[in-house]
Design a protein around this motif. Sequence first.
Motif, mmCIF file in Angstrom:
data_model
loop_
_atom_site.group_PDB
_atom_site.id
_atom_site.type_symbol
_atom_site.label_atom_id
_atom_site.label_comp_id
_atom_site.label_asym_id
_atom_site.label_seq_id
_atom_site.Cartn_x
_atom_site.Cartn_y
_atom_site.Cartn_z
ATOM 1 N N LEU A 87 -31.585 -7.053 -11.256
ATOM 2 C CA LEU A 87 -31.913 -8.302 -11.226
ATOM 3 C C LEU A 87 -31.545 -9.277 -12.528
ATOM 4 O O LEU A 87 -31.103 -10.608 -12.274
ATOM 5 C CB LEU A 87 -33.498 -8.558 -10.846
ATOM 6 N N THR A 95 -31.158 -9.073 -3.143
ATOM 7 C CA THR A 95 -31.784 -8.774 -1.969
ATOM 8 C C THR A 95 -32.396 -7.296 -1.830
ATOM 9 O O THR A 95 -33.240 -6.801 -1.688
ATOM 10 C CB THR A 95 -31.035 -8.954 -0.655
ATOM 11 N N GLU A 131 -35.008 -6.451 -4.793
ATOM 12 C CA GLU A 131 -36.185 -6.841 -4.431
ATOM 13 C C GLU A 131 -36.891 -6.213 -3.169
ATOM 14 O O GLU A 131 -38.005 -5.683 -3.076
ATOM 15 C CB GLU A 131 -36.168 -8.459 -3.755
ATOM 16 N N TRP A 132 -35.986 -6.005 -2.176
ATOM 17 C CA TRP A 132 -36.613 -4.932 -1.088
ATOM 18 C C TRP A 132 -36.778 -3.850 -1.802
ATOM 19 O O TRP A 132 -38.083 -3.156 -0.976
ATOM 20 C CB TRP A 132 -35.394 -4.693 -0.260
ATOM 21 N N LEU A 175 -38.374 -13.982 -1.337
ATOM 22 C CA LEU A 175 -37.191 -13.776 -1.293
ATOM 23 C C LEU A 175 -36.321 -14.459 0.057
ATOM 24 O O LEU A 175 -35.202 -15.090 -0.086
ATOM 25 C CB LEU A 175 -37.100 -12.289 -1.173
ATOM 26 N N ARG A 191 -29.206 -12.082 -10.915
ATOM 27 C CA ARG A 191 -29.448 -13.546 -10.900
ATOM 28 C C ARG A 191 -28.846 -14.376 -11.846
ATOM 29 O O ARG A 191 -28.467 -15.681 -11.761
ATOM 30 C CB ARG A 191 -31.142 -13.570 -11.281
ATOM 31 N N ARG A 225 -43.820 -11.191 -2.310
ATOM 32 C CA ARG A 225 -42.210 -10.684 -2.883
ATOM 33 C C ARG A 225 -41.180 -11.156 -1.721
ATOM 34 O O ARG A 225 -40.267 -11.908 -2.188
ATOM 35 C CB ARG A 225 -42.103 -9.451 -3.400
#
Length: 280
Positions: A23, A36, A39-40, A62, A27, A58
């Motif tokens: 991330l 994606t 975060e998953w 997203l 980002r 979360r």
Amino acid sequence: MLALTASVQGPLSDVTRHATAALSTARRHGLAQPVTLAEWALARAELVEGRPADAAGRLVTLLAPSDGGAHFALRGLVLPTLVEAAVGAGDRATARAAMPELTAWGRSASDPQSPALLLRCAALLAASDADADARFHEAHVSHLASGGTFEAARTLLLHGSRLRRRRRPSDARDRLRDALRLFERAGADPWADRTRTELRAAGGAQHRPAPGDLTGLTPHQLRIARRVAAGDTNREIAERLSVSVRTVDCHLRNIFVALGVRSRVELARQVPPATGPTSP
């Protein structure tokens, strides 16, 4: 991808480490796909740790249109996790709101798992026990047709957990034992541990392999045990298997318990060594 793998096989501390690293770069450069996936992975780790509200929050963030973080081609993969997390957190409205997009994804995507996952989500949202059982059964059948050991095991775990809460312990134990076998086959150690907890709550005896029985090891544990028997150090094993030394340490402790041994020498007497750098 390392974070996603750790969200299945563990240790869960590796999920945070890999996802945070991904991330920080993704980002900064506006890369939606790794954002994606990371975060998953974090949400799946929160789910198996029993933190569905954190996972739901979360994923809502997203997937929100204003956030722009989710990659358009991966949204459908994330939605079943959102539904599961939201239902687990008691937020059925958020779960229901995700169903139209998930249904559309199932119709248009080439993912062979999507029909079973859609049925699983429908089961989680079912108003009656009879309807839930019917949808779960259809999901089980769909998993058999499409393959996918890990997702099939998750469906069985969710069904067994619902049956336990509905005071049907015998039926719950049947589903949970099947889920445990599949998680162990997939090397999904954190999910197997959670299933054992559910199984104990349903009145089932905890599954423990007999000391010295190699069938009690997951495929990943067996690979590590064979490398140990061949004389590799933990660092060498980590390099061969592309995992962290901490992961090897964690697996090795569990291997010692499973085989009833106390040292690498005792382990080597029970496990045939690997014969080459890529041997399982």
